[in-house]
Design a protein around this motif. Structure first.
Motif, mmCIF file in Angstrom:
data_model
loop_
_atom_site.group_PDB
_atom_site.id
_atom_site.type_symbol
_atom_site.label_atom_id
_atom_site.label_comp_id
_atom_site.label_asym_id
_atom_site.label_seq_id
_atom_site.Cartn_x
_atom_site.Cartn_y
_atom_site.Cartn_z
ATOM 1 N N VAL A 72 0.823 -1.209 0.000
ATOM 2 C CA VAL A 72 0.000 0.000 0.000
ATOM 3 C C VAL A 72 0.861 1.264 0.000
ATOM 4 C CG1 VAL A 72 -1.559 1.333 1.506
ATOM 5 C CG2 VAL A 72 -2.076 -1.051 0.964
ATOM 6 N N THR A 73 1.935 1.289 0.800
ATOM 7 C CA THR A 73 2.728 2.527 0.855
ATOM 8 C C THR A 73 3.503 2.752 -0.448
ATOM 9 O OG1 THR A 73 4.516 1.386 2.029
ATOM 10 C CG2 THR A 73 2.954 2.640 3.370
ATOM 11 N N SER A 74 3.952 1.674 -1.090
ATOM 12 C CA SER A 74 4.692 1.920 -2.332
ATOM 13 C C SER A 74 3.732 2.383 -3.434
ATOM 14 C CB SER A 74 5.525 0.706 -2.763
ATOM 15 O OG SER A 74 4.735 -0.438 -2.774
ATOM 16 N N TRP A 75 2.518 1.866 -3.407
ATOM 17 C CA TRP A 75 1.479 2.318 -4.340
ATOM 18 C C TRP A 75 1.166 3.799 -4.108
ATOM 19 C CZ3 TRP A 75 -1.496 -0.325 -8.055
ATOM 20 C CH2 TRP A 75 -2.648 0.337 -8.504
ATOM 21 N N LEU A 76 0.963 4.152 -2.833
ATOM 22 C CA LEU A 76 0.642 5.543 -2.503
ATOM 23 C C LEU A 76 1.780 6.463 -2.948
ATOM 24 C CD1 LEU A 76 -0.936 5.145 1.062
ATOM 25 C CD2 LEU A 76 -2.124 5.817 -1.035
ATOM 26 N N ARG A 77 3.016 6.038 -2.669
ATOM 27 C CA ARG A 77 4.177 6.868 -3.017
ATOM 28 C C ARG A 77 4.187 7.178 -4.516
ATOM 29 N NH1 ARG A 77 8.708 8.702 -0.580
ATOM 30 N NH2 ARG A 77 10.256 9.269 -2.127
ATOM 31 N N LYS A 78 3.924 6.130 -5.314
ATOM 32 C CA LYS A 78 3.913 6.297 -6.765
ATOM 33 C C LYS A 78 2.821 7.289 -7.184
ATOM 34 C CE LYS A 78 3.136 3.230 -10.578
ATOM 35 N NZ LYS A 78 1.762 2.813 -10.411
ATOM 36 N N LYS A 79 1.626 7.100 -6.642
ATOM 37 C CA LYS A 79 0.495 7.988 -6.983
ATOM 38 C C LYS A 79 0.787 9.437 -6.584
ATOM 39 C CE LYS A 79 -2.798 5.352 -8.548
ATOM 40 N NZ LYS A 79 -4.021 5.466 -9.310
ATOM 41 N N GLY A 141 -11.023 9.502 2.996
ATOM 42 C CA GLY A 141 -11.593 9.461 1.658
ATOM 43 C C GLY A 141 -10.495 9.493 0.596
ATOM 44 N N HIS A 142 -9.535 10.377 0.797
ATOM 45 C CA HIS A 142 -8.421 10.515 -0.145
ATOM 46 C C HIS A 142 -7.620 9.210 -0.220
ATOM 47 C CE1 HIS A 142 -5.588 12.684 -2.548
ATOM 48 N NE2 HIS A 142 -4.598 12.524 -1.695
ATOM 49 N N PHE A 143 -7.406 8.603 0.924
ATOM 50 C CA PHE A 143 -6.721 7.303 1.018
ATOM 51 C C PHE A 143 -7.479 6.285 0.155
ATOM 52 C CE2 PHE A 143 -6.210 3.243 3.414
ATOM 53 C CZ PHE A 143 -4.840 3.167 3.503
ATOM 54 N N GLN A 144 -8.799 6.252 0.325
ATOM 55 C CA GLN A 144 -9.660 5.360 -0.460
ATOM 56 C C GLN A 144 -9.516 5.673 -1.957
ATOM 57 O OE1 GLN A 144 -11.379 2.369 -0.774
ATOM 58 N NE2 GLN A 144 -11.728 2.894 1.367
ATOM 59 N N GLY A 145 -9.507 6.951 -2.281
ATOM 60 C CA GLY A 145 -9.429 7.373 -3.685
ATOM 61 C C GLY A 145 -8.107 6.975 -4.335
ATOM 62 N N VAL A 217 -9.400 -1.465 -0.621
ATOM 63 C CA VAL A 217 -8.413 -1.410 0.455
ATOM 64 C C VAL A 217 -9.052 -0.626 1.594
ATOM 65 C CG1 VAL A 217 -6.126 -0.645 1.148
ATOM 66 C CG2 VAL A 217 -6.551 -1.337 -1.232
ATOM 67 N N THR A 218 -9.195 -1.238 2.748
ATOM 68 C CA THR A 218 -9.782 -0.506 3.876
ATOM 69 C C THR A 218 -8.754 -0.323 4.980
ATOM 70 O OG1 THR A 218 -10.668 -2.605 4.701
ATOM 71 C CG2 THR A 218 -12.167 -1.195 3.442
ATOM 72 N N HIS A 219 -8.939 0.718 5.757
ATOM 73 C CA HIS A 219 -7.976 1.074 6.806
ATOM 74 C C HIS A 219 -8.325 0.402 8.129
ATOM 75 C CE1 HIS A 219 -6.085 3.549 9.916
ATOM 76 N NE2 HIS A 219 -5.173 3.835 9.014
ATOM 77 N N ASN A 220 -9.599 0.433 8.468
ATOM 78 C CA ASN A 220 -10.128 -0.269 9.645
ATOM 79 C C ASN A 220 -9.740 0.303 10.997
ATOM 80 O OD1 ASN A 220 -11.650 -2.308 8.254
ATOM 81 N ND2 ASN A 220 -9.683 -3.130 7.599
ATOM 82 N N ASP A 221 -9.111 1.449 11.025
ATOM 83 C CA ASP A 221 -8.858 2.109 12.323
ATOM 84 C C ASP A 221 -8.855 3.617 12.059
ATOM 85 O OD1 ASP A 221 -8.367 2.534 14.972
ATOM 86 O OD2 ASP A 221 -6.278 1.891 14.927
ATOM 87 N N GLY A 288 -16.739 15.422 3.599
ATOM 88 C CA GLY A 288 -15.285 15.236 3.537
ATOM 89 C C GLY A 288 -14.910 13.924 2.862
ATOM 90 N N PHE A 289 -15.592 12.858 3.211
ATOM 91 C CA PHE A 289 -15.256 11.539 2.687
ATOM 92 C C PHE A 289 -15.516 11.483 1.179
ATOM 93 C CE2 PHE A 289 -15.923 6.906 2.077
ATOM 94 C CZ PHE A 289 -14.771 6.423 2.674
ATOM 95 N N VAL A 290 -16.671 11.977 0.778
ATOM 96 C CA VAL A 290 -17.014 11.934 -0.652
ATOM 97 C C VAL A 290 -16.056 12.833 -1.445
ATOM 98 C CG1 VAL A 290 -18.813 12.430 -2.371
ATOM 99 C CG2 VAL A 290 -19.411 11.267 -0.232
ATOM 100 N N GLU A 291 -15.764 14.005 -0.928
ATOM 101 C CA GLU A 291 -14.792 14.885 -1.593
ATOM 102 C C GLU A 291 -13.422 14.205 -1.680
ATOM 103 O OE1 GLU A 291 -16.562 19.186 -0.038
ATOM 104 O OE2 GLU A 291 -14.585 18.546 0.654
#
Ligand code: ADP
Ligand code: MG
Ligand code: MG
Length: 368
Positions: A72-79, A141-145, A217-221, A288-291
């Motif tokens: 997940v972190t390497s994916w996020l870094r790339k994005k 929300g951004h994490f989800q996006g 991908v869910t965060h769950n916390d 906030g979540f939808v945005e």
């Protein structure tokens, strides 16, 4: 040097930190892992890091858990880099151990990991103003996006059936059958509340099976203290604490946030008259979540956000009730009947959400 200090020497030597260690302090107010902040003097100035001993009594599969975090972190870094963002601050970045692995197993049998320290940002434990709750919604929300097209099925399910409400219902029924402490007779009303709403245990799973809700991908916390807020702008910049990242449904993360964040009372409030779902907070989080998701949620996911909140609250109340019946073996309790009190606040919230469902749907429609 104490045994504990010796272990930390061993651990620190086994990570790829640059320069000379000049400071090492216990850090933050997390309850799960043991967190330290390290400062190193290097030729380019001081560099800070987070070092964590992972909680092995909660996380039984640390290697799989770290595989999830690496993915997940390497994916996020790339994005983030593609969007010209600051990838050292907008995602966690793992510092590898000397052998190249994302963790180090110490001689006492504990797993450790290290991250770049996110500079110029803070973590807050309590929602003090409504803006904080909104910022957490945007962040999750951004994490989800950003992870919307991540192959979620490749993630490990590190806690099996975590939000499988149907299997939670089976567990609940088994607890009623066992009636280990003879409490069942006294909580017939609460048991009936669960049984009258069994459809809530199946609705999301069925939609998922019919491919109406995608695996995400869910965060769950999704607590406020698992996001970092920029000290200058006051905006959320990064989601942290990825231990419970798993495949799941977007409405799970949304729903759990509403469950604990939009309630007008504490989770264990005894005066149920004080417990309701605050519609202003519901609206703020939804906005906030939808945005934050920025168009990545499907129509069905958006439709199901309010039901997601109801299901997560129902599931949580049912778990508290099952634990009460079992004799408080899972959740820590601080008084007699504590889990029953918690169960009752959750069911009060579910009943309140049932009354407010059309208002909740209207709010979702306003921001979709
Ligand atoms: P826990 O599971 O114990 O809550 P967290 O991963 O949330 O552990 O970390 C505990 C605290 O440490 C966080 O609330 C935050 O204050 C701080 N923290 C964690 N990671 C970082 C980081 N990369 N940069 C700065 N602070 C961090
Ligand atoms: Mg945390
Ligand atoms: Mg945690």
């Amino acid at each position: 040097m104490s045994g504990e200090e010796l272990i930390r020497r061993e651990v620190i030597e086994n990570f790829t930190f640059p320069g000379k260690l000049v400071e090492e302090i216990p850090y933050g107010s997390g309850h799960i892992n043991d967190t330290f902040r390290l400062v190193f003097e290097t030729e380019q100035g001081r560099k800070r890091y987070i070092l964590q001993r992972m909680n092995k009594s909660i996380f039984h599969k640390p290697v799989e858990l770290m595989e999830n975090i690496v993915g997940v972190t390497s994916w996020l870094r790339k994005k983030i880099l593609e969007n010209s963002g600051d990838a050292d601050r907008e995602t966690l970045n793992i510092v590898s151990a000397g052998d190249g692995r994302p963790y180090y197993l110490d001689s006492a049998g504990d797993y450790w990991r290290a991250y770049l320290f996110i500079e110029g940002a803070s973590c807050y434990d309590k929602v003090e103003k409504k803006e904080d709750f909104y910022q957490s919604a945007v962040a999750f929300g951004h994490f989800q996006g950003l992870l919307a097209d991540y192959p979620a099925e490749t993630l490990h399910e590190t806690i099996v059936n975590f939000h499988n409400t149907a299997s939670r219902l089976d567990d609940f029924k088994a607890a009623v059958q066992r009636d280990a402490c003879g409490h069942a007779g006294d909580v017939q009303r609460e048991i009936r509340f669960v049984l009258e709403r069994e459809h809530l245990a199946y609705v999301l799973g069925e939609m998922q099976a019919e491919k109406k809700l995608p695996l995400r991908v869910t965060h769950n916390d999704t607590k406020l203290n698992n996001i970092m807020i920029d000290d200058k702008t006051g905006k959320a910049i990064c989601v942290i604490d990825l231990d419970t990242v798993m495949p799941g449904l977007a409405v799970n993360d949304f729903g759990d946030s509403i469950r604990f964040g939009a309630s007008t009372a504490d989770e264990d409030e005894r005066d149920l008259a004080k417990v309701s779902c605050d519609m202003e907070l519901f609206e703020l989080y939804t906005k906030g979540f939808v945005e934050g998701c920025a168009g990545s949620l499907t129509d069905e996911e958006l439709d199901m956000l309010p039901i997601g909140a109801m299901v997560m609250t129902y599931e949580c109340g049912m778990r508290f009730l099952a634990d009460h019946l079992d004799g408080d073996v899972y959740f820590k309790t601080h008084r007699e009947g504590h889990n029953l009190d918690r169960c009752r606040t959750q069911f009060k919230l579910v009943a309140d959400m049932e009354k407010k469902l059309s208002a909740m749907n209207a709010i979702v429609d306003k921001y979709r």
